[in-house]
Structures are given as structure tokens and as C-alpha cells.
Design a protein around this motif. Structure first.
Motif, PDB file in Angstrom:
ATOM      1  N   GLY A  12       0.803  -1.210   0.000  1.00  0.00           N
ATOM      2  CA  GLY A  12       0.000   0.000   0.000  1.00  0.00           C
ATOM      3  C   GLY A  12       0.831   1.253   0.000  1.00  0.00           C
ATOM      4  N   VAL A  13       0.262   2.310   0.561  1.00  0.00           N
ATOM      5  CA  VAL A  13       0.894   3.621   0.582  1.00  0.00           C
ATOM      6  C   VAL A  13       1.077   4.056   2.026  1.00  0.00           C
ATOM      7  CG1 VAL A  13       0.656   6.044  -0.059  1.00  0.00           C
ATOM      8  CG2 VAL A  13      -0.102   4.267  -1.631  1.00  0.00           C
ATOM      9  N   ILE A  14       2.245   4.619   2.316  1.00  0.00           N
ATOM     10  CA  ILE A  14       2.532   5.136   3.649  1.00  0.00           C
ATOM     11  C   ILE A  14       3.007   6.576   3.494  1.00  0.00           C
ATOM     12  CG2 ILE A  14       3.938   4.879   5.726  1.00  0.00           C
ATOM     13  CD1 ILE A  14       4.293   1.920   4.962  1.00  0.00           C
ATOM     14  N   THR A  15       2.417   7.481   4.274  1.00  0.00           N
ATOM     15  CA  THR A  15       2.892   8.859   4.286  1.00  0.00           C
ATOM     16  C   THR A  15       3.232   9.255   5.709  1.00  0.00           C
ATOM     17  OG1 THR A  15       0.715   9.878   4.608  1.00  0.00           O
ATOM     18  CG2 THR A  15       1.389   9.435   2.339  1.00  0.00           C
ATOM     19  N   VAL A  20       5.268  10.924   0.944  1.00  0.00           N
ATOM     20  CA  VAL A  20       5.069   9.513   0.645  1.00  0.00           C
ATOM     21  C   VAL A  20       6.390   8.769   0.797  1.00  0.00           C
ATOM     22  CG1 VAL A  20       4.420   7.844  -1.132  1.00  0.00           C
ATOM     23  CG2 VAL A  20       3.162   9.987  -0.925  1.00  0.00           C
ATOM     24  N   PRO A  22       8.646   6.013  -0.401  1.00  0.00           N
ATOM     25  CA  PRO A  22       8.698   5.224  -1.631  1.00  0.00           C
ATOM     26  C   PRO A  22       9.124   3.781  -1.372  1.00  0.00           C
ATOM     27  CG  PRO A  22      10.663   6.575  -1.444  1.00  0.00           C
ATOM     28  CD  PRO A  22       9.794   6.915  -0.265  1.00  0.00           C
ATOM     29  N   ASP A  23       8.598   2.898  -2.186  1.00  0.00           N
ATOM     30  CA  ASP A  23       8.982   1.477  -2.131  1.00  0.00           C
ATOM     31  C   ASP A  23       8.870   0.898  -0.721  1.00  0.00           C
ATOM     32  OD1 ASP A  23       9.480   1.601  -4.823  1.00  0.00           O
ATOM     33  OD2 ASP A  23      11.620   1.920  -4.604  1.00  0.00           O
ATOM     34  N   TRP A 186      -0.247   8.271   7.867  1.00  0.00           N
ATOM     35  CA  TRP A 186      -1.291   7.509   7.181  1.00  0.00           C
ATOM     36  C   TRP A 186      -0.649   6.255   6.594  1.00  0.00           C
ATOM     37  CZ3 TRP A 186      -6.460   8.469   7.115  1.00  0.00           C
ATOM     38  CH2 TRP A 186      -6.882   9.736   7.495  1.00  0.00           C
ATOM     39  N   GLY A 187      -1.273   5.131   6.808  1.00  0.00           N
ATOM     40  CA  GLY A 187      -0.775   3.893   6.220  1.00  0.00           C
ATOM     41  C   GLY A 187      -1.912   3.051   5.682  1.00  0.00           C
ATOM     42  N   THR A 188      -1.737   2.512   4.484  1.00  0.00           N
ATOM     43  CA  THR A 188      -2.731   1.573   3.949  1.00  0.00           C
ATOM     44  C   THR A 188      -2.037   0.265   3.642  1.00  0.00           C
ATOM     45  OG1 THR A 188      -2.483   2.032   1.577  1.00  0.00           O
ATOM     46  CG2 THR A 188      -3.872   3.524   2.847  1.00  0.00           C
ATOM     47  N   ASP A 203      -8.573  -2.453   1.240  1.00  0.00           N
ATOM     48  CA  ASP A 203      -7.466  -1.827   1.949  1.00  0.00           C
ATOM     49  C   ASP A 203      -7.862  -1.533   3.380  1.00  0.00           C
ATOM     50  OD1 ASP A 203      -5.162  -1.305   0.117  1.00  0.00           O
ATOM     51  OD2 ASP A 203      -6.739  -0.378  -1.074  1.00  0.00           O
TER      52      ASP A 203
END
Length: 252
Positions: A12-15, A20, A22-23, A186-188, A203
Motif C-alpha cells: 500500500g501507501v505510507i505517508t 510519501v 517510496p517502495d 497515514w498507512g494503507t 485496503d
């Protein structure tokens, strides 16, 4: 209807702090309730109850951006200022004219990084204050001129050096007392409904209103093409009902 049973994995995506990561390859939140005990009299029993909550976490990722590094270190980022390395062969071989050559980035090279190689002989030249006979050269930083001894027989030179470059990139400055500020997280992560006959996926979203970075970050490399994994640890501040929010997947 069967209750939702979710399996989750990192995809997912982590900010962190609006940047953000990456990877991202892993994310873990650890929720530890705080216990307080109270003894009842001299011979009484012991009671324990929860009086608060501590949350800490770890993020693993395999790439960095200048913006993320500045956020994680508390550093200051400036765009349009960097250093670039000219490696042997990046610039065409320079012909020695009257015992001198001039580097392509004249006056910008970092003096201690200048290295010279003979194109035809393969000779590696040593930097001296004054060029002497036998594989040496002197360098004038202000002009980018490298001078050889009059007895030098090589004709063309490959240079290698580092120079100040104002055409792009970015500079990050981290001072002695710089620390990262409180950040939002934020984490998905991808989740799967284990009761679904079709393997429905969605998600799971995790939100921490305020976190503090508690670990350093390593920068370096080995003689390998494999990417090093970076890790960052943090503590969350839990001081209100919405300090920590978890949103389970919507499996339509």
C-alpha cells in the motif's frame, strides 16, 4: 452473516509528515496497554487496570527522496544546489597542451576529489603541490587547470572529480540541534476477506494524528546492486479519542 476475518500484508501507501515513503515493504504498529497496579492493604490482593495506551511502530522501505530525508531528520532542503560526480570516461579525454589541461567544470571541482588517468598509458596521476617528473600533476582550484611536468609523454587525460552543480538536484542541511517535528501518519495495507469465496480484497487504513520519530536513518552502500532496506521507528501520541483510527476494508 459471517463476521469479517481479514488477512493483511504490505502492499500500500505510507505517508509521514505529508511525504510519501517510496517502495515501502513493511509496516508494523505495536499497541501496548499501560497497566497500573494497586495493593489492597498489608495482606490484600493486587488489582490491575488499564490507564492508558502506548503505540509505537516501524516502517521498512527501499528508496529515499530528498524531501523524505529532510522530514525524517528535521533538516532543511534547498532545491537547485547539489554536487555531481564526473566519472572516468564521462567526459572526453582532454589533450595536454603545453603541459596543461583544463577540467570541463573549470573552477567548480572539489580539489581533493580530482583524479587523472592517462588514456593511452593507463597511468594514474598523483596530485602534488608542484608537478614533478613521473606521474604527477598540480591543480589550481580557481581556474580548473591541471599542470604536468615538462617531461610528461602522455597526450590525452581522462579526468574524474566532484563539482558544485547549480543546474538541479537539492541540498539538505542537518544542524546539530535539528530534530524532526511531530508528524501525521497515514498507512494503507492490502487486506483480504478470509470468508469470501472469491478472495475479495480491499485496503485497511491506519491513521495516527501525531507521531514522533525515535530512530535514526542510515545512508550508505555496499559493493552490490542490491538495494538496502531502510527502517524508521516512531512513537504515537495518544491523547484524544481520534489520535488513532483504524478503518477496515469495504468488501462490496
Amino acid at each position: 452473516m459471517a463476521k469479517l476475518r481479514e488477512a493483511i500484508w504490505a502492499a500500500g501507501v505510507i505517508t509521514v509528515g505529508g511525504e510519501v515513503i517510496p517502495d515501502a515493504v513493511s509496516i508494523m504498529l505495536n499497541m501496548e496497554p499501560m497497566l497500573v497496579s494497586h495493593k489492597q492493604g498489608d495482606n490484600g490482593g493486587e488489582q490491575k487496570w488499564q490507564t492508558g495506551r502506548t503505540i509505537n511502530g516501524t516502517i521498512g522501505f527501499r528508496a529515499l527522496t530528498p524531501e523524505l530525508f529532510a522530514v525524517l531528520t528535521g533538516g532543511t532542503q534547498t532545491d537547485g544546489a547539489t554536487y555531481t560526480r564526473v566519472r572516468k570516461g564521462d567526459e572526453a579525454a582532454i589533450e595536454i597542451v603545453t603541459n596543461d589541461i583544463t577540467l570541463g567544470q573549470a573552477g567548480l571541482a572539489v580539489e581533493d576529489t580530482v583524479e587523472l588517468f592517462g588514456r593511452d598509458t593507463g597511468i594514474v596521476y598523483k596530485k602534488e603541490d608542484t608537478a614533478v617528473a613521473g606521474s604527477s600533476f598540480s591543480y589550481v582550484a580557481a581556474t580548473g587547470v591541471c599542470s604536468f611536468h615538462a617531461s610528461e609523454t602522455e597526450t590525452f587525460i581522462y579526468p574524474q572529480y566532484l563539482y558544485a552543480d547549480s543546474t538541479g538536484g537539492s541540498k539538505i542541511e542537518v544542524g546539530k540541534h535539528d530534530v524532526p517535528a511531530e508528524m501525521e501518519f497515514w498507512g494503507t495495507v492490502r487486506s483480504k476477506d478470509l470468508n469470501s469465496l472469491t478472495g475479495s480484497q480491499s485496503d485497511m487504513v491506519m491513521h495516527l494524528a501525531r507521531i514522533n520519530i525515535t530512530s535514526g536513518i542510515n545512508i550508505g552502500a555496499e559493493s552490490s546492486e542490491e538495494t538496502t532496506q531502510y527502517t524508521v521507528e516512531f512513537n504515537a501520541i495518544i491523547d484524544s479519542v481520534n489520535s488513532f483510527e483504524l478503518y477496515s476494508g469495504n468488501y462490496a
